[in-house]
Write an enzyme that holds these catalytic residues in place. Structure first.
Site, PDB file in Angstrom:
ATOM      1  N   GLY A 199      42.746  13.307   6.200  1.00 43.08           N
ATOM      2  CA  GLY A 199      41.715  13.998   6.971  1.00 43.08           C
ATOM      3  C   GLY A 199      42.276  14.542   8.279  1.00 43.08           C
TER       4      GLY A 199
ATOM      5  N   TYR B  54      24.806  10.918  10.351  1.00 38.78           N
ATOM      6  CA  TYR B  54      26.150  10.576  10.839  1.00 38.78           C
ATOM      7  C   TYR B  54      26.057   9.759  12.135  1.00 38.78           C
ATOM      8  CZ  TYR B  54      30.875  11.707  12.684  1.00 38.78           C
ATOM      9  OH  TYR B  54      32.137  11.667  13.205  1.00 38.78           O
TER      10      TYR B  54
HETATM   11  N1  SER Z   1      33.535  16.458  14.804  1.00 38.04           N
HETATM   12  C1  SER Z   1      32.419  15.638  14.462  1.00 38.04           C
HETATM   13  C2  SER Z   1      31.329  16.453  13.901  1.00 38.04           C
HETATM   14  O1  SER Z   1      31.017  17.466  14.469  1.00 38.04           O
HETATM   15  C3  SER Z   1      31.927  14.876  15.672  1.00 38.04           C
HETATM   16  O2  SER Z   1      32.280  13.544  15.569  1.00 38.04           O
HETATM   17  O3  SER Z   1      30.746  16.095  12.937  1.00 38.04           O
END
Ligand code: SER
Length: 313
Positions: free
Chosen positions: A12, A140
């Site tokens: 990743g 998230y």
């Molecule tokens: N880069 C991530 C997102 O935008 C933030 O943790 O999902």
């Protein structure tokens, strides 16, 4: 004691840089890169296939390699999590719980990334303190708050040495950008180089906390190397470097490519960006383990542009 490191989510955005940095420190033979899919052809080192939801497979690998440390990076990002919230919960929280349970059994030291996504509309927008309101609106963010509390619980209840950082938007050039919100700041380079143009899904004026990948990797390694007694935060440290809006980045990219233009067509990800703060107070990390960043917007843009250009030709 010999260090044997397992990195999940190894190919990743963070893993692609962190695996190389860890290989430099402990040797290629001591880093096990774990992914759900085959390694990219350029990968050199030990690679294993597994899903972090599969606790038995994880345990078998921990035994096979006599793992001492886990950098548990595998997970869905903010936009991806909205497409499949159930999957996000299973991977992001279930995967972390698997790692923490195994950390108790095998006395593993653990790193797990949290995110600015733990913050929400009720959090202050500027200089967000370490301890503040955590009411995120994305799955998230919900996963990250839950994960932070799980980390702290496993530390206080079982003594697991788990450490964490609330990553801001990260800019790296090695891996393609994932399905997140701040990732516009990586996509934009591909647009600028391929088409001299980019349509940004994040609007002008949206200032977000950001960081160059090298800073993020150095900070992560610094945190993991800090003496245990210096770690005063066991949920996750506020972790910050710079902040900018899309148009600030556009101006910097235009220095490398004067033909570059950008238009703005905000979509559902704009709502996510609007719920996150602009600036973060990370003085606790600076005080506890001497965190400081090395890259500003100008410096990181020049490197990102050059490296992505070399990569895609
Ligand atoms: N880069 C991530 C997102 O935008 C933030 O943790 O999902």
């Amino acid at each position: 004691m010999e260090r044997k490191i397992l990195v999940t989510g190894a190919s990743g955005l963070v893993g692609s840089d962190l695996v190389l940095a860890l290989q430099e420190i402990v040797g290629r033979e001591n880093v096990i890169a774990l992914e759900r899919h085959e390694a990219p052809p350029s990968f050199e080192g030990i690679h294993e296939l597994a899903d972090v939801r599969d606790s038995e497979k994880l345990e078998a690998l921990i035994q096979k390699y006599k793992i001492t440390e886990v950098y548990h990076l595998a997970g869905l990002l903010s936009a991806g999590g909205e497409k499949d919230p159930d999957l996000a919960w299973d991977v992001n929280v279930g995967g972390l719980r698997n790692v923490l349970r195994l950390a108790v059994k095998y006395q593993l030291k653990v790193f797990w990334p949290s995110s600015i996504a733990v913050f929400g509309p009720t959090t202050p927008k500027e200089d967000v303190p370490q301890h503040t309101v955590l009411e995120p609106t994305t799955m998230y963010g919900v996963n990250k708050v839950s994960g932070e509390l799980l980390c702290q619980y496993y530390f206080t209840r079982y003594g697991v040495d788990v450490r964490s950082l609330r990553y801001p938007g990260l800019l790296g050039y090695k891996a393609p950008p994932g399905d997140g919100t701040t990732e516009y700041a990586i996509h934009i380079f591909y647009g600028a180089i391929r088409d001299n143009h980019y349509v940004s899904y994040i609007d002008k004026g949206s200032v977000l906390p950001m960081m160059f990948m090298e800073d993020a990797v150095n900070g992560t390694i610094q945190l993991m190397n800090a003496p245990k007694e210096k770690i005063s935060v066991r949920t996750s440290y506020n972790f910050s470097a710079i902040q900018f809006a899309p148009e600030d980045l556009v101006k910097e990219i235009q220095k490398a490519n004067p033909k570059f233009t950008c238009e703005y067509q905000p979509d559902s990800r704009q709502k996510i960006a609007n719920s996150w703060p602009k600036t973060i107070d990370d003085s606790q990390a600076r005080k506890d383990w001497n965190w400081s960043e090395a890259y500003d917007l100008k410096k990181l843009t020049a490197i990102m542009y050059q490296k992505i250009k070399e990569k895609i030709g």
